[in-house]
Design an enzyme around this catalytic site. Structure first.
Site, PDB file in Angstrom:
ATOM      1  N   PHE A 123      -5.486  -5.878   1.555  1.00  0.00           N
ATOM      2  CA  PHE A 123      -5.388  -4.553   0.534  1.00  0.00           C
ATOM      3  C   PHE A 123      -4.272  -4.860  -0.166  1.00  0.00           C
ATOM      4  O   PHE A 123      -2.950  -4.762   0.140  1.00  0.00           O
ATOM      5  CB  PHE A 123      -5.154  -3.520   1.747  1.00  0.00           C
ATOM      6  CG  PHE A 123      -5.187  -2.259   1.389  1.00  0.00           C
ATOM      7  CD1 PHE A 123      -5.481  -1.587   0.050  1.00  0.00           C
ATOM      8  CD2 PHE A 123      -4.829  -1.121   2.197  1.00  0.00           C
ATOM      9  CE1 PHE A 123      -5.463  -0.399  -0.272  1.00  0.00           C
ATOM     10  CE2 PHE A 123      -4.338   0.240   1.875  1.00  0.00           C
ATOM     11  CZ  PHE A 123      -4.920   0.639   0.523  1.00  0.00           C
ATOM     12  N   CYS A 124      -4.352  -4.360  -1.349  1.00  0.00           N
ATOM     13  CA  CYS A 124      -3.276  -4.119  -2.414  1.00  0.00           C
ATOM     14  C   CYS A 124      -2.727  -5.585  -2.783  1.00  0.00           C
ATOM     15  O   CYS A 124      -3.169  -6.326  -2.906  1.00  0.00           O
ATOM     16  CB  CYS A 124      -2.519  -2.925  -1.979  1.00  0.00           C
ATOM     17  SG  CYS A 124      -1.331  -2.554  -3.455  1.00  0.00           S
ATOM     18  N   VAL A 125      -1.551  -5.379  -2.597  1.00  0.00           N
ATOM     19  CA  VAL A 125      -0.653  -6.589  -2.636  1.00  0.00           C
ATOM     20  C   VAL A 125      -0.976  -7.563  -1.557  1.00  0.00           C
ATOM     21  O   VAL A 125      -0.791  -8.792  -1.785  1.00  0.00           O
ATOM     22  CB  VAL A 125       0.784  -6.322  -2.620  1.00  0.00           C
ATOM     23  CG1 VAL A 125       1.853  -7.757  -2.620  1.00  0.00           C
ATOM     24  CG2 VAL A 125       1.279  -5.250  -3.458  1.00  0.00           C
ATOM     25  N   GLY A 143      -3.928  -8.291  -0.710  1.00  0.00           N
ATOM     26  CA  GLY A 143      -4.993  -8.851  -1.150  1.00  0.00           C
ATOM     27  C   GLY A 143      -4.709  -9.969  -2.219  1.00  0.00           C
ATOM     28  O   GLY A 143      -5.290 -11.180  -2.428  1.00  0.00           O
TER      29      GLY A 143
END
Length: 545
Positions: A270-272, A274
């Protein structure tokens, strides 16, 4: 730095508004200002400023307040038009627009006690008690170091947020690994690993039972593990990107496979998280290892082709300044990027909603903000090691090197994201101001393997945390007429199909193909080699900045 500063100043100095456009804006401003003045004199009761900040009846009932708000809105619109009309360097234009917007938001008459009829009326009605309460709220926020966006006294991590049952089954200096208790008699043989962003705490994925993505995945018969990043302190002040990849993500994958006994896992970033996860998988692929059967990326940058409003904060000078003060070559060889500074930056991206709204409510009206789990999580900020943060800024936002094969080395391996050739589900949020959805879509042009793209409504967090039971928002899927994903997000959206409700079931159906056989659910978390250390959510998530 000198060259960067000079270039920045030169680009700003080179901005100009075309004379004809300036004259047109000026004339229209004078006409509208005169019209407002005449209306204020002749029909003061008809002035109704069209903005939710002035929606309360006190603004329209008071002619002076109505005129003040109306003139403010006209001035704000005119300043924004001037900023939009600037010609010159695009980044310089964006910076001016951002600065103008910040000034405009801060200058609203609703933000000042003497100009806010709602706050003044409440002060009179409460005989000054609202002002006393406002001062107390201000002093409290000064002591805690951040603006209160919710009633933080209501929430307690592990009691009414982050409540999914489980155990910490492994820990090192960077993270704790949580394994959740199963909710089904059988589970898929391949475990599922969450890698959340290290910029915030993991429990955005496990707020409360009715909106917990963790609980949803567990209820679908997956054996679920979660990375709970430590809130960095001075002991990690010299940690860099490689450390978070090797000792964080790769170690979490290794321990998940070791504990579960599976040959492969399914992973979500998720986000960073990822970005870290994809970097780790590409690094392992370069070593000939393939630990993941599938990959899910939620609102994640791989190609930083369009960083949206965040671009105004990043240039050579700003990155170099961070490197000199907290990077690996700084006097101390590192430092910490304070979580409160990051949180403030993100809040001012939506200043009216996340800053001035609470200044008015908390301080001018003396109100306690309502309890909201998402905003409690948002205020529970985390520190980052300076070398990690500066590597990330330079190689992603500034130079966009992750998508250039071999442009950087990670853990000793030339990075090539195209080596990730596993089935990948990519999710983006249409109104995301942190990861613009066209940038999330750009990952489809970077990765190999079978790719699925889904676009959800709403923003960076609200779009992701959208449980099916709420029956809210909508999502778009790829048209069945397309045999492969187009090169651009615009081409994809032109034929995409919109569906009501959450995207979670679409993803769950996709993920079910990669879980492997069903096996009896484990009776306890961990293994003989890694017995439970403590109950979830663990100690690391409780550490405050």
């Amino acid at each position: 730095m000198g060259q960067s500063l000079g270039a920045t100043l030169q680009s700003l100095a080179g901005l100009k508004v075309p004379p004809t456009e300036f004259q047109r804006i000026q004339q229209e401003y004078m006409q509208q200002a005169s019209s407002l003045w005449n209306q204020a004199i002749e029909q003061p009761g008809q002035l109704k400023p069209a903005d939710r900040r002035f929606a309360a009846p006190e603004w329209s009932a008071n002619p002076v307040s109505a005129f003040t708000a109306s003139m403010y809105l006209l001035n704000a619109k005119t300043m924004s038009r001037l900023a939009d009309s600037l010609q010159g360097d695009e980044k310089a234009r964006e910076r001016v627009r951002f600065a103008v917007q910040q000034f405009v938001d801060a200058a609203s008459p609703s933000n000042f006690l003497a100009l806010n009829p709602e706050a003044l009326k409440k002060a009179v009605e409460t005989k000054g008690e609202s002002i006393t309460q406002g001062v107390q709220h201000l002093l409290h926020d000064l002591r805690q170091g951040h603006l209160s966006q919710t009633d933080e006294s209501v929430f307690h991590v592990g009691q009414n947020v982050a409540t999914s049952a489980g155990s910490v089954v492994y820990e090192n200096a960077f993270f704790q690994l949580i394994e959740y208790a199963p909710l089904t008699p059988k589970v898929h043989e391949r475990p599922f690993l969450f890698v959340p962003p290290c910029i915030n705490k993991y429990y955005i994925l496990d707020l409360q039972p009715d909106n917990s993505l963790v609980r949803y995945v567990v209820s679908q018969g997956h054996r679920v593990f979660m990375v709970s990043w430590v809130n960095a302190d001075d002991s990690l002040a010299k940690a860099d990107w490689d450390d978070y990849v090797q000792h964080g993500v790769i170690e979490a994958m290794n321990k998940t496979l070791e504990i579960s006994g599976a040959d492969q896992l399914n992973a979500l970033g998720f986000c960073v998280g990822g970005t870290l996860l994809a970097t780790a998988l590409a690094t392992l692929a370069a070593r000939g290892e393939k630990p993941a059967a599938s990959l899910t990326l939620l609102t994640t940058y791989l190609d930083f082709v369009n960083t949206g409003i965040m671009d105004v904060f990043v240039d050579e000078m700003s990155v170099r300044t961070r490197e000199l003060t907290m990077g690996p070559n700084s006097p101390k060889g590192g430092g910490l990027m304070k979580g409160v500074d990051l949180a403030s930056t993100f809040s001012f991206l939506r200043a009216n909603d996340l800053v001035w709204n609470y200044v008015v409510g908390n301080y001018l009206k003396g109100e306690t903000p309502p309890a909201f789990d998402l905003l409690y999580w948002n205020s529970d900020s985390t520190n980052l090691p300076g070398p990690f943060y500066t590597w990330y800024l330079r190689n992603t936002y500034l130079e966009n090197k992750l998508v250039q094969p071999g442009a950087v080395k990670v853990c000793g391996e030339p990075l090539d994201l195209s080596l990730i050739d596993i089935p990948t589900f990519i999710y983006a949020s249409r109104e995301d101001h942190i990861v613009p959805w066209d940038s999330a879509y750009a990952s489809t042009q970077v990765l190999s393997g079978d790719l699925t793209f889904v676009l959800g409504a709403s923003g960076h967090i609200a779009g992701v945390i959208n449980p099916p039971e709420k029956k809210k928002r909508s999502h778009w899927t790829t048209s069945p007429k397309l045999k492969q994903l187009p090169d651009t997000s615009e081409a994809w959206f032109a034929t995409a199909e919109e569906h009501a409700g959450s995207w979670w079931p679409v993803w769950s159906d996709w993920l079910s193909d990669f879980g492997g056989q069903d096996v009896p659910a484990p009776k306890a978390q961990g293994s003989r080699a890694h017995p439970p250390i403590e109950a979830a959510p663990g100690r690391y998530v409780l550490r405050k900045v």
